[in-house]
Design a protein around this motif. Structure first.
Motif, PDB file in Angstrom:
ATOM      1  N   ILE A 227      11.305 -12.559  57.247  1.00 28.10           N
ATOM      2  CA  ILE A 227      12.051 -11.649  56.375  1.00 28.10           C
ATOM      3  C   ILE A 227      11.115 -10.598  55.784  1.00 28.10           C
ATOM      4  O   ILE A 227      11.474  -9.415  55.680  1.00 28.10           O
ATOM      5  CB  ILE A 227      12.780 -12.428  55.262  1.00 28.10           C
ATOM      6  N   LEU A 228       9.912 -11.013  55.418  1.00 29.65           N
ATOM      7  CA  LEU A 228       8.916 -10.053  54.924  1.00 29.65           C
ATOM      8  C   LEU A 228       8.631  -8.989  55.983  1.00 29.65           C
ATOM      9  O   LEU A 228       8.627  -7.784  55.683  1.00 29.65           O
ATOM     10  CB  LEU A 228       7.627 -10.784  54.547  1.00 29.65           C
ATOM     11  N   GLN A 229       8.384  -9.404  57.201  1.00 29.02           N
ATOM     12  CA  GLN A 229       8.112  -8.458  58.283  1.00 29.02           C
ATOM     13  C   GLN A 229       9.305  -7.519  58.499  1.00 29.02           C
ATOM     14  O   GLN A 229       9.129  -6.308  58.699  1.00 29.02           O
ATOM     15  CB  GLN A 229       7.777  -9.201  59.566  1.00 29.02           C
ATOM     16  N   ALA A 230      10.505  -8.072  58.434  1.00 27.40           N
ATOM     17  CA  ALA A 230      11.714  -7.252  58.600  1.00 27.40           C
ATOM     18  C   ALA A 230      11.800  -6.190  57.519  1.00 27.40           C
ATOM     19  O   ALA A 230      12.077  -5.009  57.800  1.00 27.40           O
ATOM     20  CB  ALA A 230      12.953  -8.152  58.569  1.00 27.40           C
ATOM     21  N   MET A 231      11.542  -6.565  56.282  1.00 26.41           N
ATOM     22  CA  MET A 231      11.628  -5.606  55.176  1.00 26.41           C
ATOM     23  C   MET A 231      10.516  -4.561  55.254  1.00 26.41           C
ATOM     24  O   MET A 231      10.714  -3.400  54.874  1.00 26.41           O
ATOM     25  CB  MET A 231      11.585  -6.337  53.837  1.00 26.41           C
ATOM     26  N   LEU A 232       9.365  -4.953  55.747  1.00 25.59           N
ATOM     27  CA  LEU A 232       8.287  -3.977  55.928  1.00 25.59           C
ATOM     28  C   LEU A 232       8.699  -2.913  56.938  1.00 25.59           C
ATOM     29  O   LEU A 232       8.475  -1.721  56.733  1.00 25.59           O
ATOM     30  CB  LEU A 232       7.006  -4.687  56.370  1.00 25.59           C
ATOM     31  N   TYR A 233       9.324  -3.343  58.041  1.00 24.95           N
ATOM     32  CA  TYR A 233       9.841  -2.372  59.016  1.00 24.95           C
ATOM     33  C   TYR A 233      10.883  -1.460  58.369  1.00 24.95           C
ATOM     34  O   TYR A 233      10.860  -0.231  58.548  1.00 24.95           O
ATOM     35  CB  TYR A 233      10.461  -3.093  60.209  1.00 24.95           C
ATOM     36  N   ILE A 234      11.795  -2.052  57.628  1.00 20.87           N
ATOM     37  CA  ILE A 234      12.858  -1.267  56.985  1.00 20.87           C
ATOM     38  C   ILE A 234      12.272  -0.234  56.037  1.00 20.87           C
ATOM     39  O   ILE A 234      12.793   0.881  55.916  1.00 20.87           O
ATOM     40  CB  ILE A 234      13.836  -2.210  56.254  1.00 20.87           C
ATOM     41  N   LYS A 235      11.162  -0.564  55.404  1.00 18.07           N
ATOM     42  CA  LYS A 235      10.524   0.351  54.456  1.00 18.07           C
ATOM     43  C   LYS A 235       9.518   1.292  55.121  1.00 18.07           C
ATOM     44  O   LYS A 235       8.799   2.016  54.450  1.00 18.07           O
ATOM     45  CB  LYS A 235       9.822  -0.457  53.357  1.00 18.07           C
ATOM     46  N   GLU A 237       6.939   0.517  57.256  1.00 19.47           N
ATOM     47  CA  GLU A 237       5.637  -0.019  57.635  1.00 19.47           C
ATOM     48  C   GLU A 237       5.720  -0.638  59.028  1.00 19.47           C
ATOM     49  O   GLU A 237       6.803  -0.781  59.594  1.00 19.47           O
ATOM     50  CB  GLU A 237       5.161  -1.055  56.610  1.00 19.47           C
ATOM     51  N   ASN A 238       4.567  -1.022  59.566  1.00 23.76           N
ATOM     52  CA  ASN A 238       4.543  -1.591  60.911  1.00 23.76           C
ATOM     53  C   ASN A 238       3.688  -2.854  60.956  1.00 23.76           C
ATOM     54  O   ASN A 238       2.482  -2.790  61.208  1.00 23.76           O
ATOM     55  CB  ASN A 238       4.016  -0.574  61.915  1.00 23.76           C
ATOM     56  N   PRO A 239       4.307  -4.020  60.739  1.00 17.93           N
ATOM     57  CA  PRO A 239       3.555  -5.278  60.848  1.00 17.93           C
ATOM     58  C   PRO A 239       3.279  -5.694  62.287  1.00 17.93           C
ATOM     59  O   PRO A 239       2.677  -6.733  62.524  1.00 17.93           O
ATOM     60  CB  PRO A 239       4.481  -6.286  60.154  1.00 17.93           C
ATOM     61  N   LYS A 240       3.738  -4.878  63.221  1.00 15.43           N
ATOM     62  CA  LYS A 240       3.486  -5.079  64.659  1.00 15.43           C
ATOM     63  C   LYS A 240       4.047  -6.389  65.187  1.00 15.43           C
ATOM     64  O   LYS A 240       3.402  -7.088  65.966  1.00 15.43           O
ATOM     65  CB  LYS A 240       1.984  -4.952  64.961  1.00 15.43           C
ATOM     66  N   GLY A 241       5.244  -6.696  64.750  1.00 17.53           N
ATOM     67  CA  GLY A 241       5.897  -7.872  65.297  1.00 17.53           C
ATOM     68  C   GLY A 241       6.821  -8.552  64.310  1.00 17.53           C
ATOM     69  O   GLY A 241       6.655  -8.429  63.092  1.00 17.53           O
ATOM     70  N   LEU A 242       7.814  -9.252  64.850  1.00 15.70           N
ATOM     71  CA  LEU A 242       8.724 -10.079  64.058  1.00 15.70           C
ATOM     72  C   LEU A 242       8.547 -11.529  64.518  1.00 15.70           C
ATOM     73  O   LEU A 242       9.475 -12.157  65.033  1.00 15.70           O
ATOM     74  CB  LEU A 242      10.167  -9.625  64.267  1.00 15.70           C
ATOM     75  N   ASP A 243       7.341 -12.028  64.328  1.00 17.98           N
ATOM     76  CA  ASP A 243       7.019 -13.360  64.838  1.00 17.98           C
ATOM     77  C   ASP A 243       6.962 -14.436  63.757  1.00 17.98           C
ATOM     78  O   ASP A 243       6.735 -15.606  64.053  1.00 17.98           O
ATOM     79  CB  ASP A 243       5.695 -13.335  65.607  1.00 17.98           C
ATOM     80  N   GLY A 244       7.155 -14.039  62.497  1.00 12.95           N
ATOM     81  CA  GLY A 244       7.112 -15.010  61.419  1.00 12.95           C
ATOM     82  C   GLY A 244       5.734 -15.543  61.107  1.00 12.95           C
ATOM     83  O   GLY A 244       5.600 -16.568  60.424  1.00 12.95           O
ATOM     84  N   ILE A 245       4.698 -14.833  61.561  1.00  9.67           N
ATOM     85  CA  ILE A 245       3.315 -15.256  61.320  1.00  9.67           C
ATOM     86  C   ILE A 245       2.613 -14.211  60.454  1.00  9.67           C
ATOM     87  O   ILE A 245       2.531 -13.037  60.827  1.00  9.67           O
ATOM     88  CB  ILE A 245       2.556 -15.452  62.638  1.00  9.67           C
ATOM     89  N   PHE A 246       2.117 -14.625  59.313  1.00  6.71           N
ATOM     90  CA  PHE A 246       1.434 -13.722  58.378  1.00  6.71           C
ATOM     91  C   PHE A 246      -0.033 -13.597  58.805  1.00  6.71           C
ATOM     92  O   PHE A 246      -0.907 -14.254  58.280  1.00  6.71           O
ATOM     93  CB  PHE A 246       1.534 -14.269  56.952  1.00  6.71           C
ATOM     94  N   GLY A 247      -0.260 -12.734  59.790  1.00  6.28           N
ATOM     95  CA  GLY A 247      -1.610 -12.499  60.284  1.00  6.28           C
ATOM     96  C   GLY A 247      -2.176 -11.183  59.786  1.00  6.28           C
ATOM     97  O   GLY A 247      -1.689 -10.601  58.811  1.00  6.28           O
ATOM     98  N   THR A 248      -3.186 -10.708  60.484  1.00  3.14           N
ATOM     99  CA  THR A 248      -3.880  -9.488  60.077  1.00  3.14           C
ATOM    100  C   THR A 248      -2.949  -8.277  60.023  1.00  3.14           C
ATOM    101  O   THR A 248      -3.008  -7.475  59.086  1.00  3.14           O
ATOM    102  CB  THR A 248      -5.042  -9.195  61.043  1.00  3.14           C
TER     103      THR A 248
END
Length: 279
Positions: A227-235, A237-248
């Motif tokens: 969900i964090l990654q999804a919201m980052l995309y919506i805002k 940003e680019n977490p470079k994936g929706l894998d549910g892993i809080f990496g670099t």
């Protein structure tokens, strides 16, 4: 191949000095040719942050007439040596929209498009340019090959929210209030399931949801990180994936978001960061 309509005349990376023929210099972009005064179309969506003649000392000197776009990843896409420019600063352009014509303005050996992707889009000089040529820009070919239009990412997020939380979203690729409300519902469901928060699953970011919020950081895994990654995309940003892993990559995206929101830059998703994401 991102440049199938062009002939590549010089690739990204080290090349023999085109002016002296002696030694090697680092080419920060890729040189592309159609024909003189051919229409140049935007490779992605973006906002025009500069359009016109690049001036010495601004980070655009020697490039002639240019268009600089800020894309969804906050990268600066530079279209240089144009014969003419057909967009203006502040204009939002769509992928495939004509932004100018191929030319030979500025310091050049002939008519071509010099296209480069600066790591950071800046709206003022030096417009993302640094003197460290080898680390100033990204490989344009790889960048566009990995680039996904935001609409498709949002569709993936909407589909994921429907699958995980039965939110009933239309898969329209629009990151509006309904998609954010669905993400909050998912977050509330996870807080209830994982931490017995006993929240009303209403999709509203209120004081009870804020109070129940947990801080997550590098190393976290699971649906809350998704969900964090999804919201980052919506805002944007680019977490470079929706894998549910809080990496670099997710950590870097969180820090980028925190910087833009002028809040503590610690790379952790706590109450303040979640609130900024959901509101």
């Amino acid at each position: 191949m991102p440049f199938r309509d062009y002939r590549v005349t010089s690739k990204f990376g080290y090349r023999r000095d085109v002016w002296t023929g002696i030694g090697f210099t680092f080419h920060t972009g890729i040189d592309l040719v159609k024909y003189h005064k051919a229409s140049i179309q935007a490779f992605t969506d973006g906002e025009v942050i500069f359009a016109g003649m690049g001036r010495t000392g601004t980070g655009l000197g020697g490039f002639g007439k240019v268009v600089l776009l800020q894309d969804k990843n906050n990268r600066g896409q530079l279209y240089a040596h144009l014969d003419s420019v057909s967009v203006q600063r502040g204009q939002y352009v769509k992928k495939g929209q004509v932004i100018g014509e191929q030319g030979d303005t500025g310091k050049t050996t002939g008519s071509h498009l010099h296209y480069e992707v600066r790591k950071k889009a800046e709206t003022q000089p030096p417009y993302g340019w640094t003197s460290d040529r080898t680390n100033n820009c990204l490989d344009p070919t790889k960048y566009l090959q990995n680039y996904r239009d935001n609409k498709h990412i949002i569709q993936d997020i909407q589909s994921g929210l429907n699958t995980k939380y039965q939110t009933g979203l239309s898969i329209d690729g629009i990151s509006g209030p309904l998609t954010i409300k669905a993400a909050i519902k998912g977050y509330q469901i996870e807080l209830n399931k994982q931490f017995n928060a006993k929240l009303n699953v209403d999709g509203i970011w209120g004081q009870k949801t804020k109070a129940a919020t947990v801080t997550i950081a590098s190393g976290a895994k699971g649906n809350i990180t998704w969900i964090l990654q999804a919201m980052l995309y919506i805002k944007g940003e680019n977490p470079k994936g929706l894998d549910g892993i809080f990496g670099t990559n997710t950590n870097n995206a969180v820090k980028s978001f925190q910087q833009k929101e002028s809040i503590l830059i610690d790379g952790k998703a706590g109450k303040v960061t979640w609130e900024k994401l959901f509101l």
